[in-house]
Write a protein that holds these residues in place. Sequence first.
Motif: not given
Length: 111
Positions: A98-111
Amino acid sequence: MARPRTTPRTVDHPELSEVSLQQALEALADPVRRMVVCQLAQAGGEKGCGTFDTPVSDSTLTHHFNVLREAGVIRQHYRGTAKLNSLRDEEMDARFPGLLSAVVSAAQAEV
């Protein structure tokens, strides 16, 4: 006169069993590297080094690619003279679920 023999260029990648969680997290902590990871996730496949949209110079971006590769996040290979990048998402998910998917989701939510 014989032509010199050429060997294909290769890139070394770590075994993910050798990558620590600390190393992976440090690689993903940088905002430019997260941009690279997100762009690779959106591409859903390979992306050439010169095709990323980042606010850094090519030489600095090369450093970021190296950090991501050494942390096991991306795989790089040459096709002709082009260096292509892809996420090691399945391998990373097996090592750090779940690490990469969590990082990608969080980064996209910041945009």
